[in-house]
Design a protein around this motif. Structure first.
Motif, PDB file in Angstrom:
ATOM      1  N   GLY A  44      67.232  23.672  -2.962  1.00 21.24           N
ATOM      2  CA  GLY A  44      68.600  23.653  -3.486  1.00 21.24           C
ATOM      3  C   GLY A  44      69.411  24.855  -3.054  1.00 21.24           C
ATOM      4  O   GLY A  44      70.491  25.109  -3.574  1.00 21.24           O
ATOM      5  N   MET A  45      68.873  25.620  -2.100  1.00 24.28           N
ATOM      6  CA  MET A  45      69.545  26.854  -1.692  1.00 24.28           C
ATOM      7  C   MET A  45      69.980  26.762  -0.241  1.00 24.28           C
ATOM      8  O   MET A  45      69.142  26.644   0.647  1.00 24.28           O
ATOM      9  N   GLY A  46      71.267  26.811   0.016  1.00 28.27           N
ATOM     10  CA  GLY A  46      71.756  26.828   1.381  1.00 28.27           C
ATOM     11  C   GLY A  46      71.842  28.255   1.873  1.00 28.27           C
ATOM     12  O   GLY A  46      71.556  29.192   1.132  1.00 28.27           O
ATOM     13  N   ARG A  47      72.233  28.427   3.141  1.00 25.62           N
ATOM     14  CA  ARG A  47      72.326  29.778   3.678  1.00 25.62           C
ATOM     15  C   ARG A  47      73.413  30.583   2.976  1.00 25.62           C
ATOM     16  O   ARG A  47      73.274  31.776   2.754  1.00 25.62           O
ATOM     17  N   LYS A  48      74.486  29.893   2.602  1.00 21.55           N
ATOM     18  CA  LYS A  48      75.594  30.574   1.906  1.00 21.55           C
ATOM     19  C   LYS A  48      75.143  31.147   0.567  1.00 21.55           C
ATOM     20  O   LYS A  48      75.447  32.284   0.229  1.00 21.55           O
ATOM     21  N   SER A  49      74.436  30.323  -0.214  1.00 21.22           N
ATOM     22  CA  SER A  49      73.971  30.806  -1.520  1.00 21.22           C
ATOM     23  C   SER A  49      72.976  31.946  -1.327  1.00 21.22           C
ATOM     24  O   SER A  49      72.996  32.928  -2.069  1.00 21.22           O
ATOM     25  N   ALA A  50      72.124  31.801  -0.308  1.00 18.22           N
ATOM     26  CA  ALA A  50      71.130  32.839  -0.041  1.00 18.22           C
ATOM     27  C   ALA A  50      71.827  34.153   0.303  1.00 18.22           C
ATOM     28  O   ALA A  50      71.445  35.221  -0.171  1.00 18.22           O
ATOM     29  N   GLN A  51      72.891  34.059   1.104  1.00 16.91           N
ATOM     30  CA  GLN A  51      73.674  35.255   1.446  1.00 16.91           C
ATOM     31  C   GLN A  51      74.279  35.889   0.210  1.00 16.91           C
ATOM     32  O   GLN A  51      74.234  37.105   0.026  1.00 16.91           O
ATOM     33  N   ARG A  52      74.861  35.019  -0.644  1.00 16.62           N
ATOM     34  CA  ARG A  52      75.524  35.552  -1.838  1.00 16.62           C
ATOM     35  C   ARG A  52      74.522  36.260  -2.743  1.00 16.62           C
ATOM     36  O   ARG A  52      74.805  37.332  -3.277  1.00 16.62           O
ATOM     37  N   ILE A  53      73.337  35.663  -2.866  1.00 14.83           N
ATOM     38  CA  ILE A  53      72.328  36.269  -3.738  1.00 14.83           C
ATOM     39  C   ILE A  53      71.824  37.585  -3.151  1.00 14.83           C
ATOM     40  O   ILE A  53      71.695  38.582  -3.860  1.00 14.83           O
ATOM     41  N   ALA A  54      71.579  37.602  -1.838  1.00 18.97           N
ATOM     42  CA  ALA A  54      71.098  38.839  -1.208  1.00 18.97           C
ATOM     43  C   ALA A  54      72.130  39.954  -1.361  1.00 18.97           C
ATOM     44  O   ALA A  54      71.798  41.089  -1.701  1.00 18.97           O
ATOM     45  N   MET A  55      73.405  39.615  -1.139  1.00 17.93           N
ATOM     46  CA  MET A  55      74.475  40.610  -1.279  1.00 17.93           C
ATOM     47  C   MET A  55      74.555  41.103  -2.722  1.00 17.93           C
ATOM     48  O   MET A  55      74.812  42.278  -2.978  1.00 17.93           O
ATOM     49  N   HIS A  56      74.353  40.184  -3.642  1.00 17.79           N
ATOM     50  CA  HIS A  56      74.378  40.548  -5.060  1.00 17.79           C
ATOM     51  C   HIS A  56      73.236  41.516  -5.380  1.00 17.79           C
ATOM     52  O   HIS A  56      73.442  42.537  -6.055  1.00 17.79           O
TER      53      HIS A  56
END
Lengths: 200, 200
Positions: free
Chosen positions: A20-32
Motif C-alpha cells: 500500500g506504499m508508493g514511492r511518493k508516500s515512502a519519500q514523504r515518510i523518509a523526509m518526515h
C-alpha cells in the motif's frame, strides 16, 4: 538528477516495498523521519526488528505470539472445546476485537488452492486432526474462512474430514452487513442472505 | 480483547505514528512484515536507523547529505553564482528531479510565519547573508518557496535584505500547470498567470 543521499535513497527504497506504499508516500515518510527525534526512529526500527526476533508461533493454535503457548491458549477463561478455524493470524486479531468469541483458534496458515498449487498438506489440517485427537476435548469447529472459492473448498474438506470423528462443524453467517442499504448489496451476498434466513 | 502480542502492538503503534498512516494501514504493514523474510525487515530497520546515524547537514547549503559538503556543493559542474532558495530538503529533492537547475541551493529550514512565531532569525537567513559575503561569487538568488502567505513574506524579506548587496533576486513562475485544463484552475492561479504573461 544529483543523488542527494544514498542513505535517504535506501530508506525510501525499503519503505516503498511495504504494501500500500508508493514511492511518493515512502519519500514523504523518509523526509518526515529526518525531521523527528532520533528516539522515534530508533523505537520504530527496534519495534520492526522485534517482529522478527520476539514473535514466534504458538505450538497449539499456530497463531503468532510472544510466548508459547499464546495468551488465548494459556487463558483459563477460554473454552477449550470450541475452536475457530481461520486462515491467517490477522483473522484472529480481527475476531478478538469483537470480544465475542470465547473459544480457542486454529490458524491454518493458508487455504486449499489448486490454482496456486496449495493442497491440504500445505496448510495445518493435519495439525488440526492431531488437536482433535488430543486432550483439549474439542467438540465444535467454527469455520471463519473468507467467503471465496478457496475458503469454501477448505471448509468443505475440513468438514468431510472431521465430521466422522463426531465433531460439529459450523461456519460464521454470511449475509447483509449491519448498517448497509439493501440496494448496495451484491447478488451473491443477497442470495446467501436468503438461503441463511433465520426465524424472527 | 485478548492482547495477542505486545511486540505486534508496539510495531503497529510505532508505524501508526508515521504521516498518512492510519491504524489499519499500520496493522496491514505489521502483519505483512511478519510474513516476509527476516532479511527484508532487518534491512528496513537498518535503513531507518541510518537516516539518523548517517545523514548530516551540509555546512554550505544546509541540505541533508551523507557527506559534508553535499554532492551538489562539492560538484565542479554546478554554477556557484546561482543559488536556489528553498524551504526544506525535500524541495531540493523535487527540483533535482527535473535535472534543469544547474546552480547550488540554500535550505532555509522553514519560512517566516508570525502565526507560528517563526521570525527571520529562526530560519537560515543570516547564513545566506554570510554565503553572499563569502567566496562563492553569488550573483543571483532564485526563490523557490511555496506560493502561500509565509512563502511570499519570506521572499519579500530576503529580497529587501539582499537587493542592496547587488544581488539579483528572481522567483520561479507561478501559473497554469502543464497539461491542466483552464476550467480546473483556481482564480488565484489564473490571476497570477495573467500577471506573469510572457511574450509569445
Amino acid at each position: 538528477m544529483q543523488l542527494i543521499s544514498e542513505t535517504l535513497e535506501q530508506a525510501i527504497e525499503q519503505l516503498a516495498r511495504l504494501p500500500g506504499m508508493g514511492r511518493k508516500s515512502a519519500q514523504r515518510i523518509a523526509m518526515h523521519l529526518l525531521k523527528v527525534d532520533n528516539e522515534q526512529v530508533f523505537l520504530l526500527a527496534e519495534a520492526l526488528n522485534h517482529l522478527k526476533t520476539r514473535i514466534q508461533t504458538c505450538s497449539t493454535c499456530y497463531n503468532i505470539t510472544d510466548e508459547d503457548p499464546c495468551p488465548v491458549c494459556a487463558s483459563e477463561k477460554r473454552e477449550t472445546g470450541l475452536v475457530c478455524i481461520v486462515e491467517e493470524p490477522k483473522d484472529v486479531y480481527t475476531i478478538e476485537r469483537t470480544r465475542e468469541f470465547t473459544g480457542r483458534y486454529h490458524v491454518l496458515g493458508g487455504v486449499i488452492s489448486p490454482m496456486q498449487n496449495i493442497g491440504p498438506n500445505d496448510i495445518r489440517i493435519q495439525e488440526l486432526i492431531q488437536r482433535i485427537h488430543g486432550n483439549e476435548g474439542i467438540r465444535e469447529l467454527i469455520l471463519a474462512l473468507n467467503p471465496d472459492a478457496e475458503g469454501e473448498a477448505t471448509g468443505y474438506y475440513i468438514n468431510k474430514l472431521v465430521s466422522p470423528l463426531g465433531i460439529k462443524v459450523t461456519r460464521i453467517a454470511h449475509g447483509i452487513p449491519m448498517g448497509t442499504d439493501l440496494e448496495f448489496i451484491d447478488d451473491a451476498t443477497l442470495t446467501r442472505a436468503f438461503a441463511g434466513r433465520q426465524a424472527f
